[in-house]
Design a protein around this motif. Structure first.
Motif, mmCIF file in Angstrom:
data_model
loop_
_atom_site.group_PDB
_atom_site.id
_atom_site.type_symbol
_atom_site.label_atom_id
_atom_site.label_comp_id
_atom_site.label_asym_id
_atom_site.label_seq_id
_atom_site.Cartn_x
_atom_site.Cartn_y
_atom_site.Cartn_z
ATOM 1 N N UNK A 116 0.800 -1.225 0.000
ATOM 2 C CA UNK A 116 0.000 0.000 0.000
ATOM 3 C C UNK A 116 0.838 1.282 0.000
ATOM 4 N N UNK A 117 2.147 1.191 0.208
ATOM 5 C CA UNK A 117 2.962 2.378 0.470
ATOM 6 C C UNK A 117 3.958 2.621 -0.656
ATOM 7 N N UNK A 118 4.029 3.873 -1.122
ATOM 8 C CA UNK A 118 4.997 4.262 -2.143
ATOM 9 C C UNK A 118 6.239 4.895 -1.543
ATOM 10 N N UNK A 119 6.031 5.746 -0.530
ATOM 11 C CA UNK A 119 7.141 6.467 0.094
ATOM 12 C C UNK A 119 6.769 6.773 1.544
ATOM 13 N N UNK A 120 7.778 7.183 2.320
ATOM 14 C CA UNK A 120 7.544 7.576 3.705
ATOM 15 C C UNK A 120 8.398 8.795 4.029
#
Length: 278
Positions: A116-120
């Motif tokens: 679900x995550x592209x970047x943080x």
């Protein structure tokens, strides 16, 4: 108002603004605040065409004052439940202070494994570990956190005014321009939350070792901190985050405080947008 209910009965308040087909930017607030602390960033990213989402952590803000689950595992699981409910994918998760610990645990345990995550982004964030231990002698002594707990239990209202009026935004520095509105807004956010959640949250943000969480995160991660942060020392936090993260970009701002997202929003917002777009 919008809420989800977790498996253990916590009602989590959230905001969800913007086009549902736009890339989501998810904001995670610090202790003992609420999603309102991100208003400036949410309006900025909304104006730039993004879907913006922020929630009040359990026991904080408008979320229910549940008696249990005030730890990083529950914080992260609550985010996972929210992401599933809203079907958030290709999301960028941005966390400030304790919210940075929440992002770290969520991305490592749920967000990346679920795709679900592209970047943080970690902003003035607490990982890998704040507390001084035998293995981490450069940390903050337990007596400091015991002092925070005592001040909260004795007179939470005055404690929150003192923290916002002093080290959080650097208003205790010579020549600082003090904003009463900023102080009052910090106090307002803190006082609508649960004293119990805030009290137990001190243990969560100070004693949770997130070394392995950081090592597990492979998405591009931006690490931001100010070198005049009086709340989370950047040498023991941001610099170590950048060392442990496999795919990190580090930026340290000279003279910026722990509350730089508010005090230096124009600069921070531009850097966040560049990272999201990059």
């Amino acid at each position: 108002m919008a809420y989800i209910t977790t498996d253990d009965g916590a009602e989590i308040f959230y905001k969800d603004w913007g086009p549902r087909d736009a890339q989501p930017i998810v904001f995670h607030h610090g202790w003992p605040l609420s999603s309102d602390d991100w208003d400036t960033q949410m309006l900025f990213f909304l104006a730039n065409g993004y879907r913006v989402v922020a929630h009040d952590r359990r026991g904080h803000g408008r979320s229910s004052q549940i008696a249990t689950g005030h730890d990083m595992d529950h914080y992260a699981a609550d985010v996972s439940a929210l992401a599933a409910q809203l079907n958030l994918t290709n999301a960028v998760h941005i966390g400030h202070s304790t919210g940075g610990g929440e992002v770290t645990r969520y991305v490592a345990k749920f967000g990346e494994p679920q795709g679900r995550v592209a970047k943080a982004v970690l902003v003035s964030a607490v990982p890998p570990l704040m507390l001084q231990t035998e293995a981490h002698p450069a940390g903050v002594p337990i007596e400091v956190f015991d002092g925070l707990r005592k001040a909260l239990a004795d007179n939470r209202s005055q404690f929150y005014l003192d923290l916002a009026s002093g080290p959080f935004y650097g208003f205790n520095r010579d020549g600082a321009t003090v904003s009463q509105g900023v102080i009052q807004n910090w106090w307002r956010q803190g006082m609508i939350g649960s004293a119990l959640a805030h009290y137990e949250g001190i243990k969560a943000f100070s004693e949770t070792d997130q070394t392995e969480d950081l090592r597990a995160i492979t998405v591009p991660t931006l690490v931001l901190a100010g070198d005049d942060d009086q709340i989370v020392p950047y040498v023991e936090a941001a610099l170590k985050q950048a060392e442990l993260l496999p795919n990190a970009t580090l930026k340290i701002y000279p003279g910026f405080s722990h509350g730089m997202l508010t005090m230096n929003a124009e600069i921070l917002n531009a850097d966040l947008l560049a990272f999201v777009r990059g």
